[in-house]
Design an enzyme around this catalytic site. Structure first.
Site, short mmCIF file in Angstrom:
data_model
loop_
_atom_site.label_atom_id
_atom_site.label_comp_id
_atom_site.label_asym_id
_atom_site.label_seq_id
_atom_site.Cartn_x
_atom_site.Cartn_y
_atom_site.Cartn_z
N THR A 1 0.81 -1.22 0.00
CA THR A 1 0.00 0.00 0.00
C THR A 1 0.85 1.27 0.00
O THR A 1 1.87 1.34 0.66
CB THR A 1 -0.89 0.00 1.25
OG1 THR A 1 -1.67 -1.20 1.23
CG2 THR A 1 -1.83 1.19 1.26
N ARG B 1 -28.34 -9.71 34.38
CA ARG B 1 -28.62 -8.33 34.76
C ARG B 1 -30.12 -8.08 34.85
O ARG B 1 -30.87 -8.41 33.95
CB ARG B 1 -28.02 -7.41 33.69
CG ARG B 1 -28.34 -5.94 33.85
CD ARG B 1 -27.64 -5.37 35.04
NE ARG B 1 -27.70 -3.92 35.09
CZ ARG B 1 -27.13 -3.22 36.07
NH1 ARG B 1 -26.49 -3.83 37.04
NH2 ARG B 1 -27.20 -1.91 36.07
N GLY C 1 -23.34 1.22 30.75
CA GLY C 1 -22.06 1.77 31.19
C GLY C 1 -21.01 0.69 31.38
O GLY C 1 -19.83 0.90 31.10
N GLU D 1 -6.65 -5.08 4.05
CA GLU D 1 -6.70 -6.26 3.18
C GLU D 1 -7.84 -6.12 2.17
O GLU D 1 -8.55 -7.08 1.89
CB GLU D 1 -6.89 -7.53 4.02
CG GLU D 1 -5.76 -7.82 4.96
CD GLU D 1 -4.57 -8.49 4.26
OE1 GLU D 1 -4.80 -9.29 3.36
OE2 GLU D 1 -3.44 -8.16 4.62
#
Lengths: 704, 704
Positions: free
Chosen positions: B175, B347, B437, B460
């Site tokens: 590149t 949770r 959070g 790539e």
């Protein structure tokens, strides 16, 4: 980017332009559009748009942007969290006492008493460092505002000056590990002891530790602690108390413990942490008792008798945070777009015609498609934010403070914050990818900006929870519409439902429209660009979805609480989608109102295209709903994509003018690819190739 | 998470289960589904699914996962880039010589000669640290593979052993700053000088600096440099040369200059940098000349006469990188989902019925809606990846290496890499937000994982460019279909186009279907769950979109190159959408093939629901197209949402079994919220409240 303009008020400029020419109506603009295409006369007045974007607090925003050009305020990648925290704290000290900060304090406390101006200034800080905005927000916007809005004069006199001067750095101890957005369920207790006239603050178990608190890990000397207020064996719900937590040396006071939240996905200049209170005693007077007072003997009283309403009133005073996040999300989004668009306007990639120069990224349809709708969206979000900011100032300056205004403000802030923070994340990601590998380098800013903005989607109210609040409000309003039993409304509703049912049963609704415009794509396009079509589509979606949920819930409401909860859950997805649709409608309306004020024809035309792009890209995203609910013919549905393609192509010559109107200086963007370096590199390459060719040194191609 | 299982091959397990019971057909399963709902008999065999997911290289993956449990390999947040780079380099040294690494070397060079096994092992490294995967990929997958695949025996004998042992750390210098994914246009030159029998490597201007090269900033001693090969005044296009760049002390050799890319949005354990060559000379023998050879006198020869085909053949040997990114994106997505789902399963937030326990997140429809479709998508991506990996091994082991197989492999790898890296970014973001959070803390891993994966979307091969390659291949295949002039195909095509035109003109196509199933939602749902309906819809979309573009371009193709380029650009957006649709179709087919092999009824049932969820969530995302192009009735369109809702509810009891089958150990996830800590905290809280109530200490509510 753009050079600075003399600060003429938008009003004056608008009138000045009005004298020169007559603004077109939307209908006329359809024709003008074609004329413009051939004559290339459309020109956006960048200084006019710049003033529109600076909005009601242009002066404060401009000052704030000047201030943060100073490198001491800038985020620098690669610093440890300790370095970042100290740098941010030092920067905060620089800000303390400034006009921007003092604007947030009432005049009675020696401040400027300009809540709107204060928030506007803070929003711009995100350009220097999101950590600066958030740490300032924690100190003055949350900790300070809690003392101001939940406390009374004694509290103000005792603490506000020191808070505003940063002599008392503080924390806002609301959230607990076990309860994020569900504040009513926090488990920290503040139990009154009449024997000593003290409150005992206590954390009963690990889940009740306060968490994610800015300033708590290192800098806070005091905290406003939210706890269940218990006196005489009765729990009066969540109240706030002022609690000293560290001594002069930064050591925890007896009974206080804490933990560092450590590294985060961003915002590492803010020292988030946890706090735990073990039978910590504070004087009775430390209760911030504007909405709930305890007498020396333990008697509780409150100006608001309903515990539920009292809770929401107390929380409502904290709306400032959401307003400010909405505004800074807009600023950050503009910054990301300014970087990606500047690069895309210079960067060349692939030669579509072999042997010819490579094409600039913005000349690819796909690239425009990726970025331009975000420009339209951030404009809409910005115009809506300006209205929100004015509404906020109206309420918090006391100019128009009443229950209805506060409720409207809260709903609006919830809807806007959830929408613009989503926009910021999505658009910054698209910007990052649109810049390829260059977009991934910290030297080009976008990733760091996005890392910081990431948490905006879930703090100060998780976006999903906020959208649910908005939806509940919409459901309530819908119910009220019935409660009034206005015959007209009722009749209209029944008629609509009948039509709706007809669709559900036969899929036939809208067929007449299918036939009406099916043969003529142009007629479909003209309908789509008609603002009344856009408004009707956007409004109808909100109304229909809420109506549908209301109908689904009607039976359930009469059943057990469990059945109601289940019915709500079954409709949760749709409710949140309806709230999103509502927020987009509000933004569309704000954009349209802003547009209507523009009298300069070129600026009006470009903004009209952008407003249409906003409306149609929002409609395009939900096109399946409009089609499957018979709100749009199949032909018209297919036209949406083509029309968006046409809009982004039309906007191509004007998009860099919009970027110029964003008015960022290099010190604000700090991105190598937005400095013109790419164009310079390409010119150097082109010159070299030309020279080699001229000198006869250019090798022949094997292909030739 | 799951305890380790004895390593029985999937084939054996499958037959063992087959003896026990007969697998249901898809048709039977519709009935079984209802039976299962009432009897709750459906049970997913987690060890069976685990084996399916481990795939053809189960042993290598398992070994690799064991290896990376060692903390020395783990990413630790907050380290400077210098520390991270050194740690990653040290970790690489530990890996050198391991079976995993040696598998990538042919047996003739003392390696294992198992390209598929090699890639599979590497993919798992992402669980330790994405930087480890990428730095290993740079050293052995790019630098080493370039010498292996573009070089000949002399090169192999000279360098491969040292590259594989890490005695020569290297860089892959393809590149350039000015050319990202457009490799054919790079500007570095390698000019042959017959007088000295050397190539002179030269960087003519800033835009031609090599950029973003892993290992280049610090560690590389050599580089494979891609440059325009010029000999005798003729440019033979891009070729690769082996170029030493640093001495034993790490100092640049004469003529080499470099820059550090500095901090990036992630992957900071890889030392990306830039390289510049000023008239650097290397011996003629350093040209990796498998596909292009230069004689001492400067005569050029190549086994591939077409410069275009030669270029693509050379680049095609580098497909390994894309295959490996596809696989690691799948692994990272599973890890994110494992963390978010484990947390969501424990949770609690909000009590839908006042006074009752708060509800677990996964029991909210919306939360399931947010996460479960990603589970379906990552399963589809994983099954497709396994097929890709086998195809890769077939070609690169030499077992089935021919032009057609290579082209198919490249198209497949491009489509899969672009789709799974997109999936990783979108799903990790949703996981992060779904954890509130907690999701933002580095201690919970998701943000760091996402920061690293960010660049997978553009390196790539930029995903947009890759999808364009896929689309071009589809267009070519479409043209071939015409070229053959098979009467049946042609007739079908004309008939389809006629029907399509009828829709365009009248919007009437599909109306018969509207009437057919409009009165019966259940019939619509049954149609949607029919795999043939899903296959037809997904296939039809690809075929129609490509056909439409082909038609649009037909006239343009006969015009000027400019007109062709413009026509291509106008259709670019649609082409890329078609390529995405194609990739989803391939994934759907891979999922379906995997499903067909499962004989255990419970596992089959759960995977069938997940396959349907995959198919329908993909269809739902493009529903506007299916509706507006008359491919689906309005009623059926509305049913998609409801059916997805039903699917995620049905999958609720099984989703943690799927997570268990992902088979991650705590050392792989390293997320506090995925350890069961949340459930423990909640139990502690609940116990405390119960004890307080029992002791009569629980305060009364003011509301009561």
């Amino acid at each position: 980017m753009a050079t600075s303009q003399p600060n003429t008020s938008p009003r004056n400029r608008l009138s000045r332009r009005a004298a020169k020419s007559q603004a077109p109506t939307d209908a006329q603009s359809v024709d003008q559009e074609f004329a413009a295409e051939s004559h290339d006369q459309v020109h956006l007045d960048t200084s006019l748009l710049r003033e529109m974007l600076l909005g009601s607090y242009a002066e404060e925003r401009t000052e704030s942007r000047e201030l943060i050009k100073d490198p001491q305020f800038h985020h620098v990648p690669g610093r440890t969290k300790e370095e970042q925290r100290e740098r941010t704290f030092e920067a905060l000290k620089q800000l303390a006492g400034s006009d921007a900060v003092m604007a947030g304090l009432p005049t009675t406390q020696g401040g400027g008493g300009q809540p709107g101006a204060y928030v506007a200034s803070f929003e711009e800080f995100v350009l220097a460092d999101a950590s600066l905005q958030i740490k300032a927000g924690v100190q003055w916007g949350l900790f300070g505002s809690a003392v101001l809005n939940l406390g009374t004069e004694t509290h103000h006199n005792k603490w506000l000056a020191d808070i505003w001067s940063l002599r008392i750095p503080g924390s806002f101890a609301m959230t607990e590990i076990g309860h994020g957005s569900d504040v009513a369920s926090i488990a920290t207790t503040a139990t009154y002891d009449p024997a000593t006239e003290e409150f005992e603050i206590h954390t009963p178990f690990r889940a009740a530790w306060k968490d994610y608190l800015g300033n708590a890990a290192v800098h806070a000397r005091a905290a406003v602690v939210f706890a269940q207020l218990i006196t005489g064996g009765v729990n009066h719900g969540v109240h706030a108390l002022y609690v000293p937590i560290r001594d002069e040396n930064g050591e925890f006071l007896p009974g206080i413990a804490g933990e560092d939240d450590g590294y985060k996905g961003g915002l590492n200049g803010v020292d988030n942490g946890r706090l735990c209170f073990t039978h910590v005693r504070v004087p009775r007077e430390n209760l911030l008792d504007r909405y709930g007072h305890v007498e020396p003997d333990g008697t509780y009283s409150s100006p608001i008798s309903s515990p539920g309403r009292r809770f929401f009133t107390m929380l409502g005073t904290l709306v400032q945070g959401r307003v400010s996040l909405d505004g800074s999300a807009v600023v950050a989004t503009r910054a990301g777009l300014a970087i990606a668009l500047t690069y895309a306007n210079e960067r060349r990639q692939f030669a579509p015609v072999p042997g010819q120069p490579e094409r600039v990224l913005l000349d690819y349809t796909r690239h425009r498609r990726r970025l331009f709708p975000y420009v339209a969206r951030v404009l809409a979000a910005g115009f809506a934010h300006e209205e929100l900011l004015v509404a906020y100032d109206d309420v918090f300056s006391g100019r128009a403070d009443n229950d209805d205004a506060r409720q409207d403000l809260e709903t609006l802030a919830a809807a806007m914050k959830a929408t613009s923070t989503r926009l910021a994340l999505d658009s910054l990601q698209e910007c990052r990818e649109a810049c390829g590998g260059a977009g991934f380098l910290s030297a080009n800013r976008i990733t760091d900006l996005r890392h910081d903005m990431d948490v905006y989607a879930t703090f100060e109210g998780d976006n999903t929870v906020l959208m649910q609040l908005v939806a509940k409000r919409l459901l309530g309003d819908h119910a009220k519409e019935f409660a009034r039993m206005d015959v007209g409304v009722m009749a209209r509703w029944v008629a609509d439902r009948a039509a709706e049912t007809a669709v559900n049963r036969s899929g036939l609704r809208g067929l007449s429209q299918v036939f009406r415009d099916s043969a003529d794509p142009r007629r479909s396009v003209n309908a789509l660009r008609d603002p009344e079509t856009q408004r009707t589509l956007l409004t109808d979606r909100v109304r229909s979805m809420i109506g549908e949920v209301a109908e689904n819930m009607r039976g359930a409401g009469k059943g057990s609480p469990e059945a109601t909860a289940e019915a709500f859950d079954r409709n949760q997805h749709r409710l949140i989608e309806a709230a999103k649709a509502h927020a987009h409608l509000l933004q569309w309306e704000a954009f349209t109102r802003a547009l209507e004020k523009v009298e300069d024809p070129g600026t009006h035309q470009v903004l009209l295209w952008l407003r249409d792009l906003f409306g149609l890209s929002v409609i395009e995203a939900d096109l399946d709903w409009y089609l499957s609910h018979g709100r749009m013919s199949l032909m018209r549905g297919r036209m949406v994509e083509s029309y968006v393609d046409r809009l982004v192509t039309r906007l191509r010559p004007h998009i860099m003018d919009v970027v110029e109107a964003f008015d960022f200086a290099p010190e604000h963007l700090r991105a190598e690819i937005a400095t013109g370096a790419e164009a310079k590199r390409q010119q150097e390459a082109a010159d070299w190739v030309a020279a080699e060719r001229a000198a006869g040194r250019w090798p022949r191609s094997e292909k030739a």
